[in-house]
Design a protein around this motif. Sequence first.
Motif, PDB file in Angstrom:
ATOM      1  N   GLY A   1      -9.257   1.277   6.906  1.00 26.51           N
ATOM      2  CA  GLY A   1      -9.388   0.729   8.420  1.00 26.51           C
ATOM      3  C   GLY A   1     -10.550   0.037   8.679  1.00 26.51           C
ATOM      4  O   GLY A   1     -11.400  -0.408   7.575  1.00 26.51           O
TER       5      GLY A   1
ATOM      6  N   ALA B   1      -3.600  -6.961   3.730  1.00 25.91           N
ATOM      7  CA  ALA B   1      -4.670  -5.871   4.449  1.00 25.91           C
ATOM      8  C   ALA B   1      -4.643  -5.901   5.772  1.00 25.91           C
ATOM      9  O   ALA B   1      -4.611  -4.964   6.723  1.00 25.91           O
ATOM     10  CB  ALA B   1      -5.720  -5.725   3.537  1.00 25.91           C
TER      11      ALA B   1
ATOM     12  N   SER C   1      -1.794  -5.478   7.977  1.00 25.47           N
ATOM     13  CA  SER C   1      -1.389  -4.134   8.181  1.00 25.47           C
ATOM     14  C   SER C   1      -2.240  -3.223   8.613  1.00 25.47           C
ATOM     15  O   SER C   1      -1.772  -2.152   9.130  1.00 25.47           O
ATOM     16  CB  SER C   1      -0.727  -3.690   6.589  1.00 25.47           C
ATOM     17  OG  SER C   1      -2.220  -3.650   5.636  1.00 25.47           O
ATOM     18  N   ARG C   2      -3.591  -3.424   8.622  1.00 22.25           N
ATOM     19  CA  ARG C   2      -4.547  -2.407   8.990  1.00 22.25           C
ATOM     20  C   ARG C   2      -5.620  -2.878  10.227  1.00 22.25           C
ATOM     21  O   ARG C   2      -6.331  -2.236  10.612  1.00 22.25           O
ATOM     22  CB  ARG C   2      -5.375  -1.919   7.777  1.00 22.25           C
ATOM     23  CG  ARG C   2      -4.665  -1.362   6.889  1.00 22.25           C
ATOM     24  CD  ARG C   2      -5.440  -0.413   5.819  1.00 22.25           C
ATOM     25  NE  ARG C   2      -6.354  -1.332   5.294  1.00 22.25           N
ATOM     26  CZ  ARG C   2      -6.333  -1.824   4.088  1.00 22.25           C
ATOM     27  NH1 ARG C   2      -5.077  -1.879   3.483  1.00 22.25           N
ATOM     28  NH2 ARG C   2      -7.060  -2.563   3.496  1.00 22.25           N
ATOM     29  N   ASP C   3      -5.624  -4.059  10.483  1.00 20.13           N
ATOM     30  CA  ASP C   3      -6.891  -4.647  11.348  1.00 20.13           C
ATOM     31  C   ASP C   3      -6.431  -4.058  12.829  1.00 20.13           C
ATOM     32  O   ASP C   3      -5.192  -3.876  13.023  1.00 20.13           O
ATOM     33  CB  ASP C   3      -7.151  -6.048  11.341  1.00 20.13           C
ATOM     34  CG  ASP C   3      -8.424  -6.314  12.080  1.00 20.13           C
ATOM     35  OD1 ASP C   3      -9.455  -5.864  11.664  1.00 20.13           O
ATOM     36  OD2 ASP C   3      -8.282  -6.973  13.232  1.00 20.13           O
ATOM     37  N   SER C   4      -7.605  -3.708  13.718  1.00 19.15           N
ATOM     38  CA  SER C   4      -7.103  -3.165  14.991  1.00 19.15           C
ATOM     39  C   SER C   4      -7.030  -4.446  16.074  1.00 19.15           C
ATOM     40  O   SER C   4      -6.236  -3.942  17.038  1.00 19.15           O
ATOM     41  CB  SER C   4      -8.363  -2.302  15.401  1.00 19.15           C
ATOM     42  OG  SER C   4      -9.434  -3.295  15.691  1.00 19.15           O
TER      43      SER C   4
ATOM     44  N   ARG D   1      -4.013  -9.741  13.025  1.00 20.02           N
ATOM     45  CA  ARG D   1      -3.052  -9.352  12.150  1.00 20.02           C
ATOM     46  C   ARG D   1      -1.876 -10.528  12.067  1.00 20.02           C
ATOM     47  O   ARG D   1      -1.430 -10.976  10.937  1.00 20.02           O
ATOM     48  CB  ARG D   1      -2.302  -8.231  12.737  1.00 20.02           C
ATOM     49  CG  ARG D   1      -3.428  -7.014  12.623  1.00 20.02           C
ATOM     50  CD  ARG D   1      -2.496  -5.851  13.256  1.00 20.02           C
ATOM     51  NE  ARG D   1      -1.437  -5.115  12.359  1.00 20.02           N
ATOM     52  CZ  ARG D   1      -1.012  -3.983  12.387  1.00 20.02           C
ATOM     53  NH1 ARG D   1      -1.407  -3.025  13.302  1.00 20.02           N
ATOM     54  NH2 ARG D   1      -0.238  -3.796  11.823  1.00 20.02           N
TER      55      ARG D   1
END
Length: 893
Positions: free
Chosen positions: A502, A568, A571-574, A579
């Motif tokens: 993350g 990545a 799927s994972r950035d805040s 995204r």
Amino acid sequence: MKDAQPKTIYLKDYKAPDFLIDQTDLHFTLEASATVVESRLQMRRNPDSASTDAPLVLHGQEMRLLEVAVDGTTLTEDGYALSSEQLTIHKVGDRFELMTRVEIDPQANTSLEGLYKSRTMYCTQCEAEGFRKITYYLDRPDVLSEFTTTIVADKQEFPVLLSNGNPVRCGDMEDGKHFAVWHDPFRKPAYLFALVAGTLECVEDQFTTCSGRDVTLRIFVEAKDLDKCDHAMCSLKKSMRWDEEVYGREYDLDIFMIVAVDDFNMGAMENKGLNIFNTSAVLANPKTTTDAGFQRVEAIVAHEYFHNWSGNRVTCRDWFQLSLKEGFTVFRDAEFSADMNSRTVKRVEDVSLLRTLQFAEDAGPMSHPVRPPSFIEISNFYTLTVYEKGAEIVRMIHTLIGAEAFRRGSDLYFERHDGSAATIEDFVTAMEEASGTSLDQFTRWYRQAGTPEIAVADEYDQNSGEYRLTLSQSCPSTPEASSEEKLPFHIPVAMGLLGDAGNLALKLKGETPDAETEDNTHRVLELTEVSQTFVFENLPEKPTPVLFRGFSAPVRLQFDYSRQQLVAIMSRDSDGFSRWDASQKLAVAVIGDVQGAYIEKGEGDHPVDALLVEAFRAVLNDESLDPAMVALMLQLPTEAYLTEIAETAHVEAIHFARKHVRRYLAEQLREEWRAAYDRCLQEGEFSVTAAAIAERSLKNTALGYLSLLSEKQSIDLARQQFAQATNMTDEMAALAVLVNADQEGADSVRDEALKDFYTRWQHEALVVNQWFVVQAGCHLPGGLERVQQLMQHEAFTLKNPNKVRSLIGAFCNGNAINFHRPDGAGYEFLADQILTLNGLNPSVASRLLTPLTKWRKYDPQRQGLMKSALQRILKEPELSKDVFEVVSKSLKE
């Protein structure tokens, strides 16, 4: 040309007006044969003018002067000089009353500027310079006056008489006529004047301001449209409350009115207290309006209302400052929409528009700074650069100084300049003083054209845990300056660093940690030099940089992300925007593979990177995500965007590659698409809540993919949805699928659906416009011929801008494969329409030119054909200033 050598107006030549108008009294007598306008102006010499004995020069066009008098004395012809655009009074005192009576013909006014007829009603559009077609006046933004307006008309034909401000009195007259008097106590320039007269009904409501005053709200429409006003009224009340809570701005008159007009060049106009709207921007009903239409109404109602302070109470000194009111207000309405709906989705929608169209404008022949240094026709500068890029500049100020300082700055700006005409410097100065931050370098955003390009290099030292991020900026050459002449911008870079698990904690080398920081995984860097290196420390792994989160600056980012890195981020950035942005970058790369194979080998079953399929599958299967966000991430970049980012646009390759990838995704994810469609089916009463709109968005995205499956029955679902739809969003989505279907037997289904749709909705003009749009955008062969045939349809007319935009504009701007035919027929078709509209409505004609101005984007054969069409237009001897400016600049090498 009407003016063989059109005059160029320069910002550097600005001079204060020689005269001011303290009070304006207007008297309109509306007659079928002609309208008589009598004006009485209380005038005085401007103490700030450098001239103390200048003659009085008034603007005026397309009217017949009946009488002119100074202080009650009628002037003979030797007392004044009259030209096609000016009335000059040779001698006047320091203070005087000027009276003029003129005759105008609104029914013959096809330009839709000034006073004109839309169907059965009189209405006005005075921004930017339409008032000079109404009466002789100092028609410039820095001349503000208190207006009183009297309207006289036949009571049976025009029972409703409206103007700016508060109603003063009304009554009946002889011969079946009646009158109404309106007074606006707030000084305003002439471009904010409005008048409406017609047979109209209204929906009425009340709003209580934060100080306890009751304001009457009225929306005027034709009787048939009374059932389409509730959403606009609700949007207005939410806008008024939001502006009080977020900006402390309270409405100031006793009444606020909106009028829906069918023939209108723009979306809407913020005239003080009497906003005139294009019907498409105010009428909304679930049966006739899509979700996008509902959101557009909400946004435009808010935009025009917010202008009451950012545009009306504080207006712009001259038209070069146009972004002062428009950029600031677009930012305000975007924030309002984000608060009312999904902030991430709103940001994605705005950035998509900016990247696809404004970036193209920045790279084209009409490129100009947000505050242009010159213009020939101001109507040509109501552009995405002034509006959307202008809003991005305001957003960057908000990012750099913070929300609290920005609010203090806006309060100071409104307090300091209330009732006056301001400049961009005035706005920036207020923000500087409120925040204690210097924005001197930042103001280059207003002066320099072009889209900055940010090159990124990074390096990670595993032993020390240091990560070096080097950002370098440059800006391409534009008409006003070469790339070498461009100075570095002040650019806010919102960013994060992504690790395997993350987002990572951010600490710049040598920096003392801030205990008050809420989120140590996000920060804003300030890029002010040509190149800067930022060193982060204490990182356990090499991160993936996530740059320009939320699109913190309108720039092009150049960083060689691997496809795995993009997955990545997806799927994972805040950050939701990042995204989505990663999904678009991944799709662009995969489409580029197929595009290259097509250019080399032609059509064929070219491979599609399975990574895209798996990334899409993961997004589709994650039911925790907002369906609206999922729908956005799964929509491939448009052909328009793929064209904009291409060095040379290969029309056929782009079209084939995008379609090929879509079909592949449809085949590989057919079960997931159907599952998404089924779980988003809605029962019960229609709603325009963010959640309901999100579900419909994902459902119709899935429908679009499912309709691409090769089997014959693949369009059965769309046919079923079309037949059973209970709202226009679902109905239009299904119709678009059927119109573009190319499976066996699709022709008869398409024809039947189009016929059925028109039969049911032929009496709803806005719905018929959508019917035109979906056919204009059909990518199947024969697109030009279909458009030419539709121009003969009973529902189409070149005199209505909405019809022109819905058919001709939608085809030329949104149907590349058919418009850019190799034989150039599409270009000749557009040139024909522009030449016709040049005489009817020059403003609409000049806006239609955009596709031809991009000729440099295409192959040599198409370039030649597009230039030929432009040259044919330029040869027209009666070319308007609007069209001349765009064409002449477009042809400059």
